[in-house]
Design an enzyme around this catalytic site. Structure first.
Site, short mmCIF file in Angstrom:
data_model
loop_
_atom_site.label_atom_id
_atom_site.label_comp_id
_atom_site.label_asym_id
_atom_site.label_seq_id
_atom_site.Cartn_x
_atom_site.Cartn_y
_atom_site.Cartn_z
N LYS A 53 34.02 -31.72 5.25
CA LYS A 53 34.59 -30.43 4.63
C LYS A 53 33.88 -29.37 5.07
CE LYS A 53 34.24 -33.16 -0.29
NZ LYS A 53 34.25 -33.23 -1.39
N GLN A 97 28.98 -31.29 -4.74
CA GLN A 97 29.48 -32.50 -4.19
C GLN A 97 28.61 -34.11 -5.06
OE1 GLN A 97 30.71 -33.71 -1.83
NE2 GLN A 97 30.68 -35.84 -2.01
N ASP A 120 38.01 -27.86 -6.90
CA ASP A 120 37.92 -29.78 -6.97
C ASP A 120 38.80 -29.90 -8.18
OD1 ASP A 120 36.56 -31.29 -5.41
OD2 ASP A 120 35.19 -31.31 -5.79
#
Ligand code: NDP
Length: 282
Positions: A53, A97, A120
């Site tokens: 990422k 994460q 997200d």
């Protein structure tokens, strides 16, 4: 006739070039999109995802901040870190994460991220907005699936869409996005009876199960569009999806491979969401 392959790798590459161009324009106006990624502990897979990422972020010209916290970090300390990032003007997107260590409540963590920085798309505000068809940050994998279909010229209104899997991050939001596009949606899961009866009616079949080669040719209607979200290892340790690719490709109209299908789109949509967050302040 064998299925057309939807090449997610190439589509993602093209989308990332478009994003990088927009980032450049935004930078000329004095705004550099910034993404903060919080990594708790030292899970090998999580570290790989995070570094991918970060790399993608940098390649798109964005600012990328990695916040590493030890496995033992108290929940309160993680929440405080998120609150600080919520008010940090150089950060437009925040991603924690997952999975998190057992002593940390994931729901609390997601709820603490400012909805305007929730790139997200997991915050209940964004999920609620998505459900009611309002502008929202869409969860990256389902969003990527929709972009793959759009880019491939596949029509959605009125289609029978069957989603196998109902997780909060893939299955459920995927179905909702198809519903928002006027599809008729069926969700299947581990308690579904006669799975084949459902999947074989699908014009568009999305597999998000997490089991190698789970969807075989007998699950699939002739000419169907088959989207394979799964990322698994087969017995030989090779990366594979949820769909038995070779046999299903003989029957389907379109199919996404694994790798180079849905996977590259997930990070691309994270970049798109971060760009959107940065632009929304301007
Ligand atoms: P989860 O394990 O959270 O969900 C799996 C779903 O599959 C559940 O809803 C489960 O049903 C259902 N399921 C399990 N067994 C069966 C069965 N026998 N018949 C029908 N349904 C079944 O997984 P995720 O949604 O997080 O991920 C799914 C896959 O996608 C994984 O391989 C993951 O690695 C991959 N993935 C890929 C991403 C990408 O970027 N390409 C991003 C995220 C995930 P129930 O709810 O009843 O338990």
């Amino acid at each position: 006739m064998p299925a057309k392959i939807i090449n997610g790798f190439e589509i993602a590459k093209r989308k990332r070039v478009e994003i990088a161009l927009e980032v450049e324009q935004l930078k000329e106006k004095g705004v550099t999109p910034g993404l903060a990624v919080i990594l708790v502990g030292d899970n090998h897979a999580s570290r790989t995802y995070v570094s991918n990422k970060q790399k993608a972020c940098q390649e798109a010209g964005m600012y990328s901040l990695l916040v590493e916290l030890p496995e033992s970090v108290p929940e309160a300390e993680l929440l405080e870190k998120i609150r600080m990032l919520n008010t940090d003007d150089s950060i437009h997107g925040i991603l924690v994460q997952l999975p998190l260590p057992g002593h940390i409540d994931e729901t609390k963590v997601i709820d603490t991220i400012a909805p305007a920085k929730d790139v997200d798309g997991f915050h209940p505000i964004n999920i609620g907005k998505m459900m009611t068809g309002q502008d929202a940050f869409l969860p990256c994998t389902p969003y990527g699936v929709m972009v793959l279909l759009e880019d491939s010229g596949i029509d959605i209104p009125g289609k029978n869409v069957v989603i196998v899997g109902r997780s909060n991050i893939v299955g459920k939001p995927s179905g909702q996005l198809f519903l928002n596009k006027d599809a008729t949606v069926t969700y299947c899961h581990s308690k579904t009876k006669n799975l084949k009866e459902h999947t074989s009616k699908a014009d568009i079949l999305v597999a998000a199960v997490g089991k190698a080669n789970f969807i075989t040719a007998e699950h699939v209607k002739d000419g169907a569009v088959v989207i394979d979200v799964g990322i698994n290892r087969n017995e030989a340790g090779k990366l594979c999806g949820d769909v038995a690719f070779d046999e299903v490709a003989e029957k389907a109209g379109y199919i996404t491979p694994v790798p180079k299908g849905v996977g590259p789109m997930t990070i691309t949509m994270l970049l798109a969401n971060t760009l959107k967050a940065a632009k929304s302040g301007k």
